[in-house]
Design a protein around this motif. Sequence first.
Motif, mmCIF file in Angstrom:
data_model
loop_
_atom_site.group_PDB
_atom_site.id
_atom_site.type_symbol
_atom_site.label_atom_id
_atom_site.label_comp_id
_atom_site.label_asym_id
_atom_site.label_seq_id
_atom_site.Cartn_x
_atom_site.Cartn_y
_atom_site.Cartn_z
ATOM 1 N N UNK A 1 0.316 -3.963 -13.211
ATOM 2 C CA UNK A 1 1.232 -3.625 -12.916
ATOM 3 C C UNK A 1 2.334 -3.305 -13.800
ATOM 4 N N UNK A 2 2.915 -2.266 -13.409
ATOM 5 C CA UNK A 2 4.093 -0.826 -14.309
ATOM 6 C C UNK A 2 5.446 -2.577 -14.759
ATOM 7 N N UNK A 3 5.629 -3.402 -14.257
ATOM 8 C CA UNK A 3 6.553 -4.105 -14.118
ATOM 9 C C UNK A 3 6.643 -5.240 -15.735
ATOM 10 N N UNK A 4 4.847 -5.386 -16.038
ATOM 11 C CA UNK A 4 4.589 -6.399 -17.311
ATOM 12 C C UNK A 4 4.552 -5.767 -17.772
ATOM 13 N N UNK B 1 -0.537 1.934 -24.077
ATOM 14 C CA UNK B 1 -1.568 0.549 -24.403
ATOM 15 C C UNK B 1 -2.854 0.921 -23.457
ATOM 16 N N UNK B 2 -3.330 2.295 -22.433
ATOM 17 C CA UNK B 2 -4.175 2.421 -21.326
ATOM 18 C C UNK B 2 -5.239 2.756 -22.669
ATOM 19 N N UNK B 3 -6.381 1.880 -22.596
ATOM 20 C CA UNK B 3 -7.334 2.311 -23.520
ATOM 21 C C UNK B 3 -8.575 0.757 -23.161
ATOM 22 N N UNK B 4 -9.826 1.204 -23.602
ATOM 23 C CA UNK B 4 -10.995 -0.036 -23.384
ATOM 24 C C UNK B 4 -10.914 -0.940 -24.713
ATOM 25 N N UNK C 1 -5.543 -0.784 -17.389
ATOM 26 C CA UNK C 1 -4.311 -0.446 -17.365
ATOM 27 C C UNK C 1 -3.310 -0.448 -16.771
ATOM 28 N N UNK C 2 -3.023 0.553 -17.699
ATOM 29 C CA UNK C 2 -1.152 0.116 -16.699
ATOM 30 C C UNK C 2 -0.731 1.174 -16.182
ATOM 31 N N UNK C 3 0.453 1.192 -14.942
ATOM 32 C CA UNK C 3 0.499 2.003 -14.413
ATOM 33 C C UNK C 3 1.834 2.090 -14.437
ATOM 34 N N UNK C 4 2.205 3.663 -14.315
ATOM 35 C CA UNK C 4 3.727 3.617 -14.764
ATOM 36 C C UNK C 4 4.113 3.568 -13.190
ATOM 37 N N UNK C 5 5.723 3.528 -13.298
ATOM 38 C CA UNK C 5 6.520 3.246 -12.183
ATOM 39 C C UNK C 5 6.035 4.108 -11.200
ATOM 40 N N UNK D 1 1.627 4.739 -9.611
ATOM 41 C CA UNK D 1 0.650 4.130 -8.847
ATOM 42 C C UNK D 1 -0.903 4.212 -8.567
ATOM 43 N N UNK D 2 -0.589 5.856 -7.494
ATOM 44 C CA UNK D 2 -2.436 5.806 -7.336
ATOM 45 C C UNK D 2 -3.071 6.737 -8.297
ATOM 46 N N UNK D 3 -2.669 6.977 -9.617
ATOM 47 C CA UNK D 3 -3.142 7.087 -10.396
ATOM 48 C C UNK D 3 -3.934 5.763 -11.481
ATOM 49 N N UNK D 4 -4.050 4.825 -10.862
ATOM 50 C CA UNK D 4 -4.378 4.277 -11.499
ATOM 51 C C UNK D 4 -6.245 3.759 -11.016
ATOM 52 N N UNK D 5 -6.715 4.213 -10.248
ATOM 53 C CA UNK D 5 -7.631 3.650 -9.741
ATOM 54 C C UNK D 5 -8.507 5.066 -10.791
#
Length: 196
Positions: free
Chosen positions: A23-26, A92-95, A120-124, A127-131
């Motif tokens: 989550x974006x807050x992590x 940090x989004x990566x494989x 995958x860490x979503x920006x605040x 959220x919809x782009x995460x999937x």
Amino acid sequence: LFSTGAADTCQVTVTQPRFQEADYSMHTVFLTCSFSASGCSSSPPQVLWFRFLTNEHEDLCTPGCTDHQKYKVHFLSENNISLQINDLTVDDNAVYICGIAFSDSSSPRSKQTGDGTVLTKTAEKQHSNGKLIMIIASSLLFLYSTTVFTFFVVYKKISSGRKIFQAIAQELQKQRYTEHCRQPDDLEDDIVYQNR
């Protein structure tokens, strides 16, 4: 250690979760990796981590971590490891690939990697782009995993962690170039096939 003339039967299997969402807050995340080893020496193996970004491969811990404040490797139990990533951002989004290497073994199966974890860490506000990011990363992961496996079979006698992953990077660059040259219709067919 193995006696002179004894067959080297060391065989390693590495498993990782396919996906991990943050989550974006992590601000900190732990990526897990587990392995099993049979016929290997009693000495502890090297644990290595690296990642694939959009345009580059990056060594993280091979086996020493390049940035000790950002990355830490933890041994949760004898065969379970985690990579702690601090100050987590969408960059940090990566494989993330976990590798296990029994460097005192000559067996082609003594140095193996997992299939990778898509982080995958979503920006605040995204959220919809995460999937969508996870689907794209999953396709990339499929292309990389075969090359990584082939590397450990061919380069079975390499013992240095840094040399191991420099060689992997070169192999993956070749693979990416080959895939880049393919027609778009071929890539669409691959993605459709994977999602069946």
